[in-house]
Enzyme design. Structure first.
Site, short mmCIF file in Angstrom:
data_model
loop_
_atom_site.label_atom_id
_atom_site.label_comp_id
_atom_site.label_asym_id
_atom_site.label_seq_id
_atom_site.Cartn_x
_atom_site.Cartn_y
_atom_site.Cartn_z
N ARG A 43 -11.31 5.94 -8.16
CA ARG A 43 -10.75 7.20 -8.69
C ARG A 43 -9.39 6.91 -9.28
NH1 ARG A 43 -6.86 7.71 -4.43
NH2 ARG A 43 -7.72 6.83 -2.54
N GLU A 60 -11.38 -7.74 11.35
CA GLU A 60 -10.78 -8.74 10.48
C GLU A 60 -9.43 -9.18 11.02
OE1 GLU A 60 -10.92 -6.65 6.64
OE2 GLU A 60 -8.85 -6.04 6.86
P1 ADP Z 1 -3.73 6.48 -2.87
O1 ADP Z 1 -4.34 5.19 -2.41
O2 ADP Z 1 -4.07 6.91 -4.25
O3 ADP Z 1 -2.30 6.59 -2.58
P2 ADP Z 1 -4.28 7.97 -0.54
O4 ADP Z 1 -4.88 6.95 0.35
O5 ADP Z 1 -2.92 8.48 -0.23
O6 ADP Z 1 -4.43 7.54 -2.04
O7 ADP Z 1 -5.28 9.18 -0.63
C1 ADP Z 1 -5.19 10.13 -1.64
C2 ADP Z 1 -5.66 11.41 -1.09
O8 ADP Z 1 -7.00 11.31 -0.67
C3 ADP Z 1 -4.89 11.88 0.11
O9 ADP Z 1 -4.84 13.27 0.04
C4 ADP Z 1 -5.73 11.39 1.27
O10 ADP Z 1 -5.46 12.16 2.41
C5 ADP Z 1 -7.10 11.57 0.73
N1 ADP Z 1 -8.11 10.62 1.23
C6 ADP Z 1 -8.32 9.37 0.82
N2 ADP Z 1 -9.36 8.81 1.44
C7 ADP Z 1 -9.84 9.76 2.28
C8 ADP Z 1 -10.95 9.83 3.20
N3 ADP Z 1 -11.79 8.83 3.37
N4 ADP Z 1 -11.12 10.96 3.89
C9 ADP Z 1 -10.29 11.99 3.71
N5 ADP Z 1 -9.25 12.00 2.85
C10 ADP Z 1 -9.04 10.91 2.14
P1 ADP Z 2 -7.66 2.98 3.66
O1 ADP Z 2 -9.07 3.17 3.21
O2 ADP Z 2 -7.32 3.80 4.83
O3 ADP Z 2 -6.69 3.04 2.53
P2 ADP Z 2 -7.16 0.08 3.65
O4 ADP Z 2 -8.15 -0.95 4.00
O5 ADP Z 2 -6.80 0.21 2.22
O6 ADP Z 2 -7.66 1.48 4.23
O7 ADP Z 2 -5.84 -0.18 4.50
C1 ADP Z 2 -4.76 0.72 4.50
C2 ADP Z 2 -3.48 -0.01 4.91
O8 ADP Z 2 -3.64 -0.63 6.20
C3 ADP Z 2 -3.09 -1.16 3.98
O9 ADP Z 2 -2.34 -0.70 2.90
C4 ADP Z 2 -2.29 -2.05 4.91
O10 ADP Z 2 -0.99 -1.54 5.07
C5 ADP Z 2 -3.00 -1.90 6.25
N1 ADP Z 2 -4.01 -2.96 6.48
C6 ADP Z 2 -5.31 -2.92 6.12
N2 ADP Z 2 -5.94 -4.07 6.46
C7 ADP Z 2 -5.01 -4.87 7.04
C8 ADP Z 2 -5.05 -6.19 7.63
N3 ADP Z 2 -6.15 -6.93 7.69
N4 ADP Z 2 -3.89 -6.68 8.14
C9 ADP Z 2 -2.76 -5.95 8.12
N5 ADP Z 2 -2.67 -4.71 7.59
C10 ADP Z 2 -3.78 -4.16 7.06
#
Ligand code: ADP
Ligand code: ADP
Ligand code: MG
Length: 497
Positions: free
Chosen positions: A296, A204
């Site tokens: 969640r 993307e």
């Molecule tokens: P939030 O979006 O609520 O801030 P985070 O992205 O920080 O959540 O994730 C919350 C918790 O879940 C963290 O401990 C993170 O390491 C864990 N976590 C989230 N997605 C995954 C994943 N796909 N695999 C392993 N751990 C994950």
């Molecule tokens: P995760 O499952 O690891 O949380 P996300 O898709 O929510 O993955 O992306 C995590 C972070 O990565 C976002 O909060 C943003 O900071 C960055 N990110 C994701 N997609 C993009 C994008 N298309 N362009 C720029 N930054 C991005």
């Protein structure tokens, strides 16, 4: 949908979130069961619960992720519902199905919703018909290198390669120019395969100055869906949040409504019920694009609770019992402003490297507008096996500035020794002009932060402390009947360590 009153909840989690859930359960007169690993036998969540069961050795694969063991505990103790918290089994559709098959309520959405939204590509396809703006890119898995190059050329660089099964900020690669795309694709696919057991990646547009703004939603099994406004989560390190606030400093009421309605569209696309979060990326023009849905309760949910006055865990429990939501969209209003900083055992001077060690001193802030959700006590070790988050510090105020000043005051009061934490970094960020003005994006750390900034900040404090100590000594000499010792503030003393 028939209603079923929950009498006893097992929380399949540890640390602050386990206690968070049990607090609401206790308020509702529901009994609680904690599970713990060998590493957590004396943890506060174990002490808080009415009953607690050891489910295995420290590695989470053998304890907190041991589905069959956890379900057995429920059957033995007559547990009628499981709350999974976040992380661990919270987004595991197989677990949700196994739980239901034993007649136990899973406090969360349906396994089908978890499955669709847990896969970023499946999610993009599901929401396609719901008029939700998407980041320019493809919504199918790409493995052919030639095709990847064509797609990237069409989107325009920079692009982002993402693992469909990715999460927790992992499985993403930015590609700046065409020469790099093939190599990066190969790496991304092999990383995705080893980290997530699924090599599907997609491409993307990489938004260069993005903000991460997400919408909290709640749905029940009667078809009601509401949004509880936004959380601004742009201050991140390693694509993971470290400071959050609600509301966002930049959204207009119109934009807020448009994003809220888009989030409801995402929820409808998978028949969602329970608490969920729809994440969007917002560009410089305030155009927003769907990122993913987290099925969640989220780490940063307290800021939403503060500004809406709603207890999200209570609503989750009601919904799981088959009750309708206790309020409607028009009942919801934003009152005041809330901020959260995540207190991680990490060293901001070493690129936020996680640290383990003992909390030799641990004293939490108190007073007006301060909430601490934590799962540790003074003297405890931070185990290496799990997420290094020690606590969440949340402040609430009438407006953004009051919440910000309260946060700085609370960070000042927070005393942690024995290991490095993100607190100093968070104070730095909160005092930064970009944060104060609201003009920041997800690159805040790369753009504004250098480790020396904390050092020089500390060095300055140290200079002040030394000068003050010398002055006090001098004063003491002058009037030996007056003790000057107590005048060195804790903050200054801390800076000297
Ligand atoms: P939030 O979006 O609520 O801030 P985070 O992205 O920080 O959540 O994730 C919350 C918790 O879940 C963290 O401990 C993170 O390491 C864990 N976590 C989230 N997605 C995954 C994943 N796909 N695999 C392993 N751990 C994950
Ligand atoms: P995760 O499952 O690891 O949380 P996300 O898709 O929510 O993955 O992306 C995590 C972070 O990565 C976002 O909060 C943003 O900071 C960055 N990110 C994701 N997609 C993009 C994008 N298309 N362009 C720029 N930054 C991005
Ligand atoms: Mg995300």
């Amino acid at each position: 949908m028939s209603e079923r009153k929950i009498q006893k909840i097992l929380v399949a989690n540890r640390g602050e979130i386990a206690i968070r859930v049990m607090r609401t359960a206790r308020e509702m007169g529901i009994k609680t069961v904690a599970i713990f690993s060998d590493a957590d036998a004396s943890s506060p969540h174990v002490k808080y619960a009415d009953e607690a069961v050891n489910v295995g050795p420290a590695p989470s694969s053998k304890s907190y992720l041991n589905m069959d063991k956890i379900i057995d505990v429920c059957l033995e103790l007559n547990v009628d519902a499981i709350h999974p918290g976040y992380g661990f089994l919270s987004e595991n559709a197989t677990f949700a199905k196994k739980v239901a098959a034993k007649g136990i309520i899973f406090i969360g959405p349906s396994p089908e919703a978890i499955e669709v939204m847990g896969d970023k590509l499946a999610a993009k396809n599901a929401v396609a018909e719901y008029n939700v703006p998407m980041v320019p890119g493809v919504n199918h898995a790409v493995s052919d290198l030639k095709e990847a190059k064509e797609i990237a050329d069409e989107i325009g660089y920079p692009v982002l390669i993402k693992a469909s099964a990715g999460g927790g900020g992992k499985g993403m690669r930015v590609v700046e120019k065409a020469e790099e795309i093939e190599e990066q694709m190969e790496r991304a696919m092999s990383e995705a395969a080893s980290a997530f057991g699924d090599k599907s990646v997609f491409i993307e547009k990489f938004i260069t100055s993005p903000r991460h703004i997400e919408i909290q939603i709640l749905g029940d099994m009667h078809g009601n869906l509401v949004y509880l406004f936004e959380r601004e989560c742009s201050i991140q390190r390693r694509h993971q949040k470290v400071i959050e606030e609600a509301p966002s400093a930049i959204l207009t009421p119109e934009k807020r409504k448009a994003m809220g309605e888009a989030a409801i569209g995402v929820a409808k696309s998978c028949g969602y019920y329970g608490a969920g979060t729809v994440e969007f990326i917002v560009d410089e023009n305030l155009d927003f694009f769907f990122l993913e849905m987290n099925t969640r309760l989220q780490v940063e949910h307290p800021v939403t609770e503060e500004i809406t006055g709603k207890d999200l865990v209570k609503e989750q429990i009601y919904v799981a019992e088959g009750k309708p939501l206790s309020f409607k969209q028009e009942d919801l209003k934003i009152i005041g402003h809330a901020m959260e900083v995540r207190v991680y055992a990490e060293n901001p001077k070493e690129n936020f490297l996680p640290e383990t060690g003992q909390l030799t001193t641990y004293k939490v802030p108190q007073g007006p507008g301060v909430r601490v959700d934590d799962g540790f006590e003074e003297g405890m070790e931070i185990p290496i096996y799990y997420d290094p988050m020690i606590a969440k510090l949340i402040t609430y105020g009438d407006n953004r500035e009051q919440a910000r000043m309260r946060m700085l005051r609370a960070i000042d009061e927070y005393e942690i020794t024995g290991l490095s934490t993100t607190l100093d970094f968070c104070a730095f960020a909160l005092k930064h002009e970009a944060f104060i003005s609201g003009h920041f994006d997800t690159k805040f750390v790369q753009t504004h932060f250098k480790p020396e900034m904390l050092e020089s900040h500390n060095a300055e404090e140290e200079q002040v402390a030394i000068a003050l100590a010398a002055y006090l000594l001098e004063e003491k000499k002058k009037a030996s009947n007056i003790s000057g010792n107590g005048n060195l503030s804790k903050w200054k003393l801390r800076a000297k360590q």
